[in-house]
Design a protein around this motif. Structure first.
Motif, short mmCIF file in Angstrom:
data_model
loop_
_atom_site.label_atom_id
_atom_site.label_comp_id
_atom_site.label_asym_id
_atom_site.label_seq_id
_atom_site.Cartn_x
_atom_site.Cartn_y
_atom_site.Cartn_z
N ALA A 317 42.28 -17.61 -13.84
CA ALA A 317 41.17 -17.96 -12.95
C ALA A 317 39.98 -18.46 -13.78
CB ALA A 317 40.76 -16.76 -12.10
N GLY A 318 39.71 -17.77 -14.89
CA GLY A 318 38.59 -18.16 -15.76
C GLY A 318 38.81 -19.51 -16.42
N VAL A 319 40.01 -19.74 -16.90
CA VAL A 319 40.33 -21.00 -17.58
C VAL A 319 40.22 -22.18 -16.60
CG1 VAL A 319 42.23 -22.31 -18.62
CG2 VAL A 319 41.75 -19.98 -19.40
N HIS A 320 40.63 -21.93 -15.34
CA HIS A 320 40.62 -23.00 -14.34
C HIS A 320 39.32 -23.05 -13.54
CE1 HIS A 320 44.85 -24.42 -14.59
NE2 HIS A 320 45.00 -23.24 -15.18
N ALA A 321 38.35 -22.23 -13.93
CA ALA A 321 37.13 -22.08 -13.12
C ALA A 321 36.35 -23.39 -12.93
CB ALA A 321 36.22 -21.02 -13.72
N THR A 322 36.41 -24.27 -13.90
CA THR A 322 35.65 -25.53 -13.77
C THR A 322 36.32 -26.50 -12.82
OG1 THR A 322 36.83 -26.64 -15.57
CG2 THR A 322 34.83 -25.42 -16.18
N GLY A 323 37.61 -26.25 -12.53
CA GLY A 323 38.36 -27.27 -11.81
C GLY A 323 38.60 -28.42 -12.76
N TYR A 325 37.20 -30.93 -13.91
CA TYR A 325 35.97 -31.70 -14.12
C TYR A 325 35.41 -31.49 -15.54
CZ TYR A 325 36.51 -31.79 -9.13
OH TYR A 325 37.05 -31.95 -7.89
N VAL A 326 34.86 -32.55 -16.07
CA VAL A 326 34.23 -32.46 -17.39
C VAL A 326 32.83 -31.89 -17.19
CG1 VAL A 326 33.43 -33.76 -19.40
CG2 VAL A 326 35.49 -34.51 -18.16
N ILE A 327 32.60 -30.73 -17.76
CA ILE A 327 31.28 -30.09 -17.66
C ILE A 327 30.87 -29.69 -19.08
CG2 ILE A 327 29.88 -28.36 -16.48
CD1 ILE A 327 32.09 -28.05 -14.40
N PRO A 328 29.78 -30.25 -19.60
CA PRO A 328 29.44 -29.99 -21.01
C PRO A 328 28.99 -28.57 -21.31
CG PRO A 328 27.85 -31.50 -20.00
CD PRO A 328 28.93 -31.30 -19.00
N HIS A 329 28.39 -27.91 -20.33
CA HIS A 329 27.86 -26.56 -20.60
C HIS A 329 28.43 -25.58 -19.57
CE1 HIS A 329 25.24 -28.70 -23.30
NE2 HIS A 329 24.86 -29.47 -22.30
N VAL A 330 29.22 -24.64 -20.07
CA VAL A 330 29.95 -23.74 -19.16
C VAL A 330 29.87 -22.30 -19.63
CG1 VAL A 330 32.25 -23.16 -18.23
CG2 VAL A 330 31.59 -25.56 -18.48
N LYS A 331 29.68 -21.41 -18.65
CA LYS A 331 29.71 -19.98 -18.95
C LYS A 331 30.52 -19.31 -17.84
CE LYS A 331 26.51 -16.09 -19.50
NZ LYS A 331 25.86 -15.41 -18.40
N VAL A 332 31.60 -18.66 -18.23
CA VAL A 332 32.43 -17.98 -17.24
C VAL A 332 32.65 -16.53 -17.65
CG1 VAL A 332 34.69 -17.92 -16.06
CG2 VAL A 332 33.69 -20.12 -16.68
N ASP A 333 32.48 -15.63 -16.72
CA ASP A 333 32.85 -14.23 -16.92
C ASP A 333 33.80 -13.84 -15.79
OD1 ASP A 333 31.07 -13.02 -19.16
OD2 ASP A 333 29.75 -14.34 -17.99
N ALA A 334 35.03 -13.52 -16.16
CA ALA A 334 36.00 -13.10 -15.14
C ALA A 334 36.40 -11.66 -15.43
CB ALA A 334 37.22 -14.02 -15.16
N TYR A 335 36.37 -10.85 -14.38
CA TYR A 335 36.69 -9.42 -14.53
C TYR A 335 37.87 -9.04 -13.64
CZ TYR A 335 31.87 -9.23 -16.30
OH TYR A 335 30.70 -9.45 -16.99
N ALA A 336 38.72 -8.16 -14.16
CA ALA A 336 39.74 -7.52 -13.33
C ALA A 336 39.34 -6.06 -13.19
CB ALA A 336 41.10 -7.62 -13.99
N VAL A 337 39.38 -5.57 -11.96
CA VAL A 337 38.82 -4.24 -11.68
C VAL A 337 39.79 -3.39 -10.86
CG1 VAL A 337 36.84 -3.05 -10.66
CG2 VAL A 337 36.52 -5.32 -11.63
N TYR A 338 39.94 -2.14 -11.29
CA TYR A 338 40.74 -1.20 -10.50
C TYR A 338 39.97 -0.75 -9.26
CZ TYR A 338 44.03 0.09 -14.35
OH TYR A 338 44.99 0.12 -15.32
N THR A 339 40.69 -0.62 -8.14
CA THR A 339 40.18 0.04 -6.94
C THR A 339 41.34 0.87 -6.37
OG1 THR A 339 40.88 -1.69 -5.42
CG2 THR A 339 38.66 -1.92 -6.36
#
Lengths: 422, 156
Positions: A317-323, A325-339
């Motif tokens: 999900a994080g790797v594909h987050a930009t879709g 598209y070429v975006i020069p400045h990117v910050k992604v935080d993806a979390y997996a969480v227990y519930t």
């Protein structure tokens, strides 16, 4: 080059067996001297348990009721983290978690014994919202923290991206849990070969992993475990984790009789993983000419009570987050969480399916702010040959997205309609 | 126990069954006709479809004793003299078969449709298989297969 297969219509090898009804799925196999199994599952999302099987074992025709006490070696399995118990021992962490496995002469007797299993639940606070689950004071599903995994992506300089963005859109998107609903509910058989090899007949996506898990739980060398894969009645990721494999192998090993189990549709829903629901917070900016400048995303995936493939899914999900598209400045935080929700795992797309809900709506929202045709806006920003992704990959081979968009535009007459309504 | 007389795939049977047995269990457990599949057990998915006196029914919703006196066709009864039924052939050739679990029911629904209406419209074909769920194909291949089957049946 002469091709024998590519470009030709080939009839699949198993098609004839399937159209004539001869193809075998596990539920279709009947063995001599066979007995039946039924899984007892948790009805509470988070509780300490005490199990009393004594009355159930007294029912005429019941061979044995298996619980965690009967696991010879390690009561633990899981494709990445060994955070599933084959049978819950002290605490249940989700509705549907296996607690016991009844084996009896007939399915009817299994049902009768099922009613006599006594489970004493001492309920404890549960957590169902992954955002709540990330907080320090949230009830813990396993160990000290509910955060299983954090994928961090940093590309370029976010502050510079913000400075260069004339238009910024900020939104939160939520995608739901999804059930695979493959048409063949889980079923399987366990039996012993003459030399003591334990055989499990099952429809699975991972016979090799299943073999390892069965061997570890039963304390057997792998060469004493055999997994036979039948026809698989659909899977879509839902047959990647253990379902009945360990229970069947254990029962066959102890009772020395073939054991069969068939899940009802309802039990199938309770038993296997689901698609990760995701909460996706997106900020995306473009300059006055319609070129993307930055994207900031926080993606929270609900893993439910077990990890399964959480790391892999949230990484994707994080790797594909930009879709695309070429975006020069990117910050992604993806979390997996227990519930304490039903656990989530593999399902078609594996994390890449959820993020387009966010990045594509961001594209439309930005195009609207720019007053630009959303196809034209995408054309300015899409990956082409030679583009660099936010993870630093240079796309050197086939990247025909421009042709795809053009074809879609032509068929939909989108740009033509766009001009008319403008 | 209750005695029932019925014909399955042209063969007469006289058997004694439990009153509370469903027809699908009679076919699978008593007669060994495992081509009839159980996908949901509540009449939603159509995997257990059979043809009973010319009509498709969900065999999970019919009690065994209700089959007394009936004439039943299951997926095992479609081949004739070792030859596939045109619907079976068409399904194979059109690539309408993937995981295969819906296929026996789907093929029987298609056959029952074409028995009643040899040249259905696309809409009628879709309606004809609307009681059969498939999670693999997206149904368009079934439409193509049915059109192919119509051609084969015209040629027969």
């Amino acid at each position: 080059m002469k091709l024998n297969i590519v470009g030709k219509n080939i009839i699949r090898v198993d098609a004839q067996a399937k159209v004539t009804g001869k193809a075998l799925y596990p539920q279709d196999i009947y063995l001599d001297n066979m007995v039946y199994g039924k899984t007892v599952r948790s009805t509470k999302p988070h509780a300490y348990i005490k199990i009393d099987i004594s009355e159930a074992e007294k029912v005429d025709g019941v061979l044995k009721v298996f619980t965690y006490k009967d696991i010879p070696n390690k009561n633990a399995h899981g494709v990445v983290l060994k955070d599933h118990e084959a049978f819950a021992s002290k605490k249940v962490i989700r509705i549907g978690e296996p607690i016991a496995f009844i084996v009896a002469e007939t399915q009817k007797i299994c049902e009768e014994a099922y009613k006599k299993i006594k489970i004493d639940y001492e309920e404890i606070p549960a957590v169902f919202d992954p955002v709540e689950a990330m907080k320090e004071d949230a009830p813990k599903v396993h160990g000290d923290s509910n955060i299983i995994y954090h994928f961090k992506l940093r590309h370029g300089d976010i502050e510079e991206g913000k400075r260069k963005s004339k238009y910024i859109v900020e939104n939160i998107y939520k995608s739901p849990m999804v059930e695979h609903a493959f048409l063949q509910p889980e079923a399987g058989l366990g039996y012993l070969e003459e030399d003591g090899t334990v055989v499990v007949v099952i429809a699975t996506q991972y016979p090799h992993y299943d073999r390892e898990e069965v061997a570890i739980n039963l304390g057997l060398p792998e060469e004493k475990v055999k997994i036979i894969n039948t026809n698989v009645g659909g899977a879509f990721g839902g047959r990647e984790d253990i379902s009945a494999q360990i229970h069947l192998a254990l029962a066959a090993m102890v009772l020395k009789r073939p054991v069969k189990v068939i899940f009802s549709r309802e039990e199938s829903f309770l038993a296997h993983s689901k698609r990760h629901p995701m909460i996706m917070k997106y900020k995306t900016g473009a300059d006055e000419n319609g070129y993307l400048q930055y994207m900031e995303a926080e993606i929270i995936g609900d893993s439910g009570a077990h990890c399964s493939w959480a790391m892999n899914v949230l990484r994707k999900a994080g790797v594909h987050a930009t879709g695309p598209y070429v975006i020069p400045h990117v910050k992604v935080d993806a979390y997996a969480v227990y519930t304490n929700n039903p656990y989530t795992g593999a399902m078609r797309g594996f994390g890449a399916t959820q993020v387009p809900i966010a990045h594509e709506q961001q594209m439309d929202a930005l195009a609207e702010k720019l007053g630009m045709n959303p196809i034209e806006f995408r054309m300015k920003n899409i990956f082409r040959r030679g583009s660099m992704t936010a993870t630093g990959q240079i796309l050197t081979d086939s990247v025909p997205l421009d042709r795809c968009l053009e074809a879609v535009d032509e068929r939909f007459k989108f740009s033509q309609l766009w001009k008319e309504v403008k | 126990m209750v005695n029932i007389n019925f014909t399955v795939n042209g063969k007469p049977y006289e058997i004694s069954i439990d009153e509370n047995m469903r027809l699908i269990d009679v076919l699978r457990d008593e007669l060994g006709l495992i081509g009839t599949k159980e996908g949901c057990g509540e009449g939603e998915c159509g995997a257990c479809t059979i043809i009973m006196d010319g009509e498709t029914v969900n065999s999970c919703l019919v009690m065994g004793f209700q089959a007394d006196g009936s004439n039943i066709v299951t997926i095992e009864g479609l081949e004739k003299d070792g030859q596939l039924h045109p619907v079976q052939r068409a399904y194979m050739e059109a690539g309408a078969v993937q995981c295969g679990f819906c296929i026996p029911g789907m093929v029987l629904s298609t056959k029952a449709l074409l028995d009643k209406n040899p040249s259905p419209s696309d809409e009628e074909i879709r309606e004809g298989i609307s009681g059969n769920l498939c999670r693999c194909t997206g149904y368009n291949k079934m439409l193509i297969a049915t059109k192919k089957a119509i051609e084969y049946m015209k040629g027969e």
